[in-house]
Design a protein around this motif. Structure first.
Motif, PDB file in Angstrom:
ATOM      1  N   SER A  78     -13.337 -39.783 -11.144  1.00  0.00           N
ATOM      2  CA  SER A  78     -14.626 -39.732 -11.845  1.00  0.00           C
ATOM      3  C   SER A  78     -15.351 -41.068 -11.846  1.00  0.00           C
ATOM      4  N   SER A  79     -14.622 -42.164 -11.639  1.00  0.00           N
ATOM      5  CA  SER A  79     -15.260 -43.484 -11.670  1.00  0.00           C
ATOM      6  C   SER A  79     -15.485 -44.061 -10.276  1.00  0.00           C
TER       7      SER A  79
ATOM      8  N   PRO B 151     -17.274 -44.832  -6.673  1.00  0.00           N
ATOM      9  CA  PRO B 151     -18.646 -44.872  -6.146  1.00  0.00           C
ATOM     10  C   PRO B 151     -18.922 -43.597  -5.350  1.00  0.00           C
ATOM     11  N   PRO B 152     -20.193 -43.310  -5.030  1.00  0.00           N
ATOM     12  CA  PRO B 152     -20.518 -42.105  -4.251  1.00  0.00           C
ATOM     13  C   PRO B 152     -19.750 -42.060  -2.942  1.00  0.00           C
ATOM     14  N   VAL B 153     -19.336 -40.856  -2.549  1.00  0.00           N
ATOM     15  CA  VAL B 153     -18.559 -40.698  -1.322  1.00  0.00           C
ATOM     16  C   VAL B 153     -19.345 -41.186  -0.118  1.00  0.00           C
ATOM     17  N   GLN B 154     -20.676 -41.032  -0.155  1.00  0.00           N
ATOM     18  CA  GLN B 154     -21.502 -41.473   0.981  1.00  0.00           C
ATOM     19  C   GLN B 154     -21.315 -42.967   1.252  1.00  0.00           C
ATOM     20  N   MET B 155     -21.044 -43.733   0.190  1.00  0.00           N
ATOM     21  CA  MET B 155     -20.831 -45.163   0.365  1.00  0.00           C
ATOM     22  C   MET B 155     -19.589 -45.426   1.221  1.00  0.00           C
TER      23      MET B 155
ATOM     24  N   TRP C  83     -18.307 -43.269   3.432  1.00  0.00           N
ATOM     25  CA  TRP C  83     -18.590 -42.864   4.809  1.00  0.00           C
ATOM     26  C   TRP C  83     -19.333 -43.983   5.551  1.00  0.00           C
ATOM     27  N   TYR C  84     -20.298 -44.590   4.878  1.00  0.00           N
ATOM     28  CA  TYR C  84     -21.060 -45.678   5.506  1.00  0.00           C
ATOM     29  C   TYR C  84     -20.148 -46.865   5.798  1.00  0.00           C
TER      30      TYR C  84
ATOM     31  N   SER D 130     -14.975 -50.796 -12.351  1.00  0.00           N
ATOM     32  CA  SER D 130     -14.638 -49.640 -13.185  1.00  0.00           C
ATOM     33  C   SER D 130     -13.218 -49.710 -13.723  1.00  0.00           C
TER      34      SER D 130
END
Length: 275
Positions: A68-69, A71-75, A77-78, A271
């Motif tokens: 839950s804490s 960062p976004p998964v897209q981060m 992937w990038y 976090s």
């Protein structure tokens, strides 16, 4: 009702490991973590290559109790697609200060293990004290949101061995490593060797019993990385490459490559529990 229950269980077993989409395969384990041996419990985290297809080149691990804490998964992937690899460049000629000069080739660069370091500043941990490793172990468990162990399940021998082995006066740093989030490059031999030694170190102190040193893999990796630095297998010169890529894995003569490979432990994750 009993018959229906048995049929449902059989159907569920048939689906296990046979559901996949876009390269992802769903697998579930019926045992809870307390009944798994340390050898099985650590497989997804330390040796993910044993669980995926041979053509998988990168793997991401995140502690499930802290999803839950994240960062976004897209981060991620990038990060995995753009920030962990640098392309090689051939030798060429170019102008420098108005003069034509030969520019040497640039080797490819690859981060094969990406993680984070703990920030122990302000935690009261003192490497000069005889209880440093014990207190560091307690610190790691608190950052994981886990209770401090009772005496019977506390890995006293492991932590005492580390205290006796590490020379805190030496220029080689013992750096507490946080395994909260890890990204691996699965293909490079020296990377696999590092993770295999981490796996063996964790199992060595488990005494073959579930839970003996459970959740102490941060300490095991910290010690293995320390040993690699001590043996000169990780370059610790403060160059521009190290600032960007981390510590370089030094190859043996038989492993010479046109690329360079690195281990990078980034700054602590905000976090985590407030120190």
């Amino acid at each position: 009702e009993k018959s229906n229950s048995q049929n449902t269980s059989t159907s569920t077993n048939d689906w296990n490991g046979n559901v996949w989409s876009n390269g992802w395969r769903l697998v579930w384990v019926y045992k809870d973590e307390e009944t798994l041996s340390e050898a099985d419990y650590m497989l997804p985290k330390i040796t993910p290559g044993t669980l995926v297809a041979e053509n998988v080149t990168k793997a991401l691990y995140a502690e499930p109790q802290h999803l839950s804490s994240l960062p976004p998964v897209q981060m991620f992937w990038y990060l995995m697609a753009r920030q962990l690899d640098g392309k090689s460049q051939p030798a060429k000629s170019g102008y420098k200060k108005g003069r034509l000069v030969d520019i040497p080739p640039v080797p490819g660069k690859h981060i094969v293990l990406f993680g984070h370091a703990y920030d122990t500043y302000g935690s009261g941990l003192d490497p000069s004290r005889s209880n440093y490793m014990t207190k560091l172990g307690e610190f790691v468990l608190r950052q994981k949101g886990l209770p401090i162990r009772q005496h019977g399940t506390w890995p006293k021998r492991q932590l005492q061995a580390y205290l006796n082995s590490v020379d805190f006066q030496d220029k080689v740093e013992f750096q507490p490593v946080d395994t909260y989030i890890l990204i691996y490059n699965l293909g490079y031999k020296r990377s696999r060797r590092l993770r295999c030694q981490w796996y063996e170190e964790q199992l060595f102190w488990s005494d073959g019993l579930p839970g003996t040193n459970r959740n102490m893999e941060d300490m095991s990796l910290s010690y293995v990385v320390y040993q690699w630095r001590l043996k000169g297998w990780l370059s610790s010169d403060m160059s521009e490459d190290m600032e960007t890529w981390g510590e370089r894995m030094l190859e043996e003569p038989s492993e010479e490559s046109s690329s360079q490979y690195f281990v990078r432990f980034h700054n602590q994750i905000k976090s985590r529990v407030t120190y």
